[in-house]
Design a protein around this motif. Structure first.
Motif, PDB file in Angstrom:
ATOM      1  N   LEU A 116      49.915  13.914 -38.338  1.00  0.00           N
ATOM      2  CA  LEU A 116      48.496  12.908 -37.410  1.00  0.00           C
ATOM      3  C   LEU A 116      48.768  12.521 -36.261  1.00  0.00           C
ATOM      4  O   LEU A 116      48.306  10.827 -35.835  1.00  0.00           O
ATOM      5  CB  LEU A 116      48.304  12.011 -38.525  1.00  0.00           C
ATOM      6  N   ASN A 117      49.327  12.997 -35.726  1.00  0.00           N
ATOM      7  CA  ASN A 117      49.472  13.131 -34.022  1.00  0.00           C
ATOM      8  C   ASN A 117      49.627  14.302 -33.162  1.00  0.00           C
ATOM      9  O   ASN A 117      50.323  15.080 -33.047  1.00  0.00           O
ATOM     10  CB  ASN A 117      51.358  12.975 -33.325  1.00  0.00           C
ATOM     11  N   PRO A 118      48.504  14.037 -32.221  1.00  0.00           N
ATOM     12  CA  PRO A 118      48.335  15.465 -31.692  1.00  0.00           C
ATOM     13  C   PRO A 118      49.060  15.560 -30.598  1.00  0.00           C
ATOM     14  O   PRO A 118      49.428  16.694 -30.180  1.00  0.00           O
ATOM     15  CB  PRO A 118      46.699  14.836 -30.481  1.00  0.00           C
ATOM     16  N   ILE A 119      50.263  14.428 -29.912  1.00  0.00           N
ATOM     17  CA  ILE A 119      51.269  15.492 -29.053  1.00  0.00           C
ATOM     18  C   ILE A 119      51.751  16.529 -30.027  1.00  0.00           C
ATOM     19  O   ILE A 119      52.792  17.409 -29.102  1.00  0.00           O
ATOM     20  CB  ILE A 119      51.949  14.273 -28.226  1.00  0.00           C
ATOM     21  N   GLU A 120      52.275  15.726 -30.862  1.00  0.00           N
ATOM     22  CA  GLU A 120      53.198  17.008 -32.301  1.00  0.00           C
ATOM     23  C   GLU A 120      52.725  18.606 -32.333  1.00  0.00           C
ATOM     24  O   GLU A 120      53.144  19.105 -32.686  1.00  0.00           O
ATOM     25  CB  GLU A 120      53.615  15.836 -33.807  1.00  0.00           C
ATOM     26  N   ASN A 121      51.698  18.128 -32.301  1.00  0.00           N
ATOM     27  CA  ASN A 121      50.456  19.578 -32.246  1.00  0.00           C
ATOM     28  C   ASN A 121      50.635  20.213 -30.909  1.00  0.00           C
ATOM     29  O   ASN A 121      50.778  21.395 -31.370  1.00  0.00           O
ATOM     30  CB  ASN A 121      48.913  19.450 -32.610  1.00  0.00           C
ATOM     31  N   PHE A 122      50.758  19.203 -29.269  1.00  0.00           N
ATOM     32  CA  PHE A 122      50.673  19.590 -28.816  1.00  0.00           C
ATOM     33  C   PHE A 122      52.224  20.635 -28.527  1.00  0.00           C
ATOM     34  O   PHE A 122      52.455  21.835 -28.003  1.00  0.00           O
ATOM     35  CB  PHE A 122      50.159  19.110 -27.422  1.00  0.00           C
ATOM     36  N   PHE A 123      53.376  19.662 -28.818  1.00  0.00           N
ATOM     37  CA  PHE A 123      54.890  20.481 -29.066  1.00  0.00           C
ATOM     38  C   PHE A 123      54.388  21.981 -30.314  1.00  0.00           C
ATOM     39  O   PHE A 123      55.863  22.098 -29.334  1.00  0.00           O
ATOM     40  CB  PHE A 123      55.786  19.328 -28.988  1.00  0.00           C
ATOM     41  N   ALA A 124      54.114  21.755 -31.095  1.00  0.00           N
ATOM     42  CA  ALA A 124      54.187  22.606 -31.146  1.00  0.00           C
ATOM     43  C   ALA A 124      53.562  23.569 -31.159  1.00  0.00           C
ATOM     44  O   ALA A 124      54.618  24.886 -31.105  1.00  0.00           O
ATOM     45  CB  ALA A 124      53.282  22.690 -33.230  1.00  0.00           C
ATOM     46  N   ILE A 125      52.749  23.798 -30.541  1.00  0.00           N
ATOM     47  CA  ILE A 125      51.994  25.507 -29.016  1.00  0.00           C
ATOM     48  C   ILE A 125      53.486  25.450 -28.269  1.00  0.00           C
ATOM     49  O   ILE A 125      53.322  26.763 -28.176  1.00  0.00           O
ATOM     50  CB  ILE A 125      50.715  24.939 -29.022  1.00  0.00           C
TER      51      ILE A 125
END
Length: 77
Positions: free
Chosen positions: A11-20
């Motif tokens: 539920l946190n967009p920065i976590e999705n970014f860091f996954a990339i």
């Protein structure tokens, strides 16, 4: 206001970014901390606008799925 669970990376967009970023770095052989920092920064700036937008869309989708899967009776009472 609807509260979301604490520590929910989906539920946190920065976590999705860091996954990339982590996915792009996972196969690199890095020798020292300076190189790690350089590669992370370089990789972050190479992420396209579409990928960043995708992070926010994925987060919004996850938030909506979280909300619609809640037991509404427990919330309203």
């Amino acid at each position: 206001m609807l509260l979301t669970p604490s520590n929910s990376p989906e539920l946190n967009p920065i976590e999705n970014f860091f996954a990339i970023v982590k996915n792009k770095l996972k196969d690199m052989i890095i020798d020292n901390e300076e190189q790690v920092a350089f590669e992370v920064i370089k990789t972050m700036f190479q992420v396209t606008k579409g990928k960043v937008e995708g992070c926010f869309k994925r987060t919004l989708r996850n938030m909506l799925m979280f909300y619609f899967n809640l037991d509404r009776d427990k919330i309203l009472n």
